[in-house]
Design a protein around this motif. Structure first.
Motif, mmCIF file in Angstrom:
data_model
loop_
_atom_site.group_PDB
_atom_site.id
_atom_site.type_symbol
_atom_site.label_atom_id
_atom_site.label_comp_id
_atom_site.label_asym_id
_atom_site.label_seq_id
_atom_site.Cartn_x
_atom_site.Cartn_y
_atom_site.Cartn_z
ATOM 1 N N PRO B 65 54.382 35.930 46.787
ATOM 2 C CA PRO B 65 54.639 35.214 48.050
ATOM 3 C C PRO B 65 53.435 34.431 48.569
ATOM 4 O O PRO B 65 53.593 33.581 49.446
ATOM 5 N N GLU B 66 52.239 34.708 48.063
ATOM 6 C CA GLU B 66 51.052 33.954 48.479
ATOM 7 C C GLU B 66 51.253 32.467 48.149
ATOM 8 O O GLU B 66 51.440 32.119 46.985
ATOM 9 N N PRO B 67 51.201 31.589 49.159
ATOM 10 C CA PRO B 67 51.461 30.168 48.847
ATOM 11 C C PRO B 67 50.270 29.469 48.197
ATOM 12 O O PRO B 67 50.443 28.479 47.497
ATOM 13 N N LEU B 68 49.063 29.967 48.449
ATOM 14 C CA LEU B 68 47.873 29.293 47.943
ATOM 15 C C LEU B 68 47.381 30.014 46.700
ATOM 16 O O LEU B 68 46.744 31.060 46.785
ATOM 17 N N LYS B 69 47.694 29.468 45.537
ATOM 18 C CA LYS B 69 47.325 30.112 44.277
ATOM 19 C C LYS B 69 47.091 29.026 43.236
ATOM 20 O O LYS B 69 47.496 27.888 43.424
#
Lengths: 352, 352
Positions: B65-69
């Motif tokens: 779910p982390e959007p910044l990857k």
């Protein structure tokens, strides 16, 4: 100095429309050439440059109509070519994030890597931690916060050619300008709210990415009914000078850690002051009270618009020329290249 | 043999929902372990495996779910870890396209790279041409056509665990099955047309990617009004056995160079025959007249549906067990590993 500049292959160098990184690589390559250096640019074939071009793809990837393409393979092939010619350069300057890290470890001490994006992504620290030798350059001090441990050589702020955007001593239009992408982090809603409160027209020159179409339709489109608000879409470089130069002020009400914010110095080149939120690089770019005002509420922004309208536009242009021309940027990079090569030689002497 | 399996980090190993490559890496790692090999799996941490897991990311990227990857940084960090441990393996088996090419050149002769995707992308030949030493494995002979010049070690067809999908001697449902993605290249429109012409219900179990939402809304949705046609969305592994096993036939009316087509052997595991178009790997997977019919017109498909309904489902299952079990796949890979290591040793002797 024999310098290789390695550009991303997503946009033309410089880009035909949007694209920050390739634009800076274009300006830097030209400015280094103008300073008398022997510059070789690795980029896609439509590049326009005063450097020696090594074309590594027939055209940039994003606007290539071929639907079946691989950006990874394209960049690896380019880096293979750079590697093959690496012995011919004093310095290799990479603008492709970290994709080259596995390939230049043995000559990392004569590479420079400018990081153009935000660095607070989940997977980055693990990767940068594993390749600690690469000398890195940030485009603002704020940008490097998530990777403090890395080998930072310095910060070099972006620059644009002094002649690119004409100085406009007196704005011909009575409007505020917003220039960029339509996305929540760029703050178009705030810009619209500010314009309505001060009762001055706002022109939004902005592209809408596929990812932001819903946001535009649901949040921005309904706000455009007001006669004060005008959406004019994406504009090109030729129109940018008039658009920014004729504005009373540029609104830059961002809500994200902007690594640099090129549009702020584009406005300054025209003599146009900026009203900006203090995110990311903003406090490093704007001199509060001289080239713009840094505010963190709509109330303060409303007051700032009246204030900056009285700023000395000639002085804003002077600050631009002193700090943000492509020549200044190129000289700053040359200093870093020299620092790097001297420390490398020093180490070599020590270990000899 | 000490074997490293290097999986992509996009999906869990095996995937929770969609995802072909990570599924095969999971099956292969288990089957090689069952054969008594010492297998180490580099993958994201939620992997379920009988191999020794080296978790290189806390979870797979796509459902994180982390959007910044950064998928590039995640894969580079994994490969750095593989490199650090490379001395401990006889063979390193990569499933990550070509991203590892810059990092293992000096030990390329004990690596195997299985290519899981289509190879007719614009940038690939230039990149593969620059790294000619890596021994490659195709998943069908057809797949390698665009890169004939590369160093092909062999073709190994996919396999799935023999016990994964139960054999269904007699279909309980009177329907045709379509399983995959809703996209033009997978041929859902053709499947619907065929079902209507033969007057047999069609169930479509398929996911709709963001990229295909317009296609689904404009081209497929209007066709679902017919009482014969039922769209049931994406299904998981647990439901797949019943869905395929109870079908009269699987329709596979594709219109693209399918590198393998896993769903064909999933149907065969259940004893269900396949009606397929002769694209990509299809003629290598389907034995025409035994496990299905290969057709290239709707007329022929209509005739084939009646024909395959009378096929011997037990014989289809037998072909599956003989050719497409995970154990068969693992044995085929072991043969290639041995061939590679022997030729490597032979070369070493010769140059000694």
């Amino acid at each position: 100095m024999k310098i290789a500049q390695i550009a991303p292959l997503y946009e033309a160098v410089p880009p035909k429309l949007y694209g920050g990184t390739e634009r800076i690589v274009a300006y830097l390559s030209d400015a280094l050439s103008d300073l008398g250096h022997d510059v070789t640019l690795f980029a896609s074939a439509e590049a326009e440059t005063r450097a020696t071009l090594v074309p590594v793809r027939d055209q940039a990837i994003r606007l290539d109509p071929e639907p079946l393409k691989s950006d990874l393979a394209a960049h690896l092939a380019m880096l293979h070519e750079v590697r093959r010619r690496a012995h011919g350069f004093d310095v290799l300057h990479f603008h492709v994030d970290l994709i080259h890290f596995p390939m230049f470890e043995d000559i990392a001490d004569r590479t420079v890597t400018t990081l153009h994006g935000r660095l607070d992504l989940k997977d980055l620290s693990n990767a940068y931690w594993r390749w600690p030798k690469y000398p890195l350059v940030s485009i603002s001090d704020h940008q490097r916060k998530p990777l403090r441990f890395a080998r930072w050589l310095g910060t070099v702020q972006h620059g644009i050619p002094a002649s690119l955007l004409p100085f406009s001593p007196r704005p011909e239009g009575q409007y505020l300008a917003f220039l960029g992408r339509i996305s929540p982090e760029k703050g178009p809603e705030r810009a619209i709210a500010i314009a309505k409160r001060v009762g001055i027209p706002l022109k939004l020159a902005a592209k809408v990415d596929a990812a932001d179409r819903n946001y535009f339709a649901n949040e921005i489109r309904p706000l455009l009914d007001d006669p004060l608000i005008e959406f004019i879409g994406e504009i090109n470089d030729a129109d940018k000078g008039a658009f920014l130069g004729n504005a009373i002020a540029l609104l830059f009400p961002i809500d994200w850690p902007e690594p640099f914010g090129l549009v702020m110095i584009e406005a300054m080149a025209c003599g146009t002051p900026v009203v900006a939120w203090p995110c990311g690089a903003v406090p490093e770019v704007i001199e509060d009270g001289v080239t713009g005002r840094i505010v963190d509420t709509e109330d303060a922004a409303v007051a700032a618009v009246a204030e900056v309208a009285r700023f000395d536009r000639r002085r804003i242009r002077q600050v631009f020329e002193r700090r943000f021309s492509a020549e200044v940027m190129a000289n700053n990079y040359v200093s870093l290249y020299q620092q790097l090569l001297h420390s490398g030689n020093a180490e070599r002497v020590r270990t000899a």
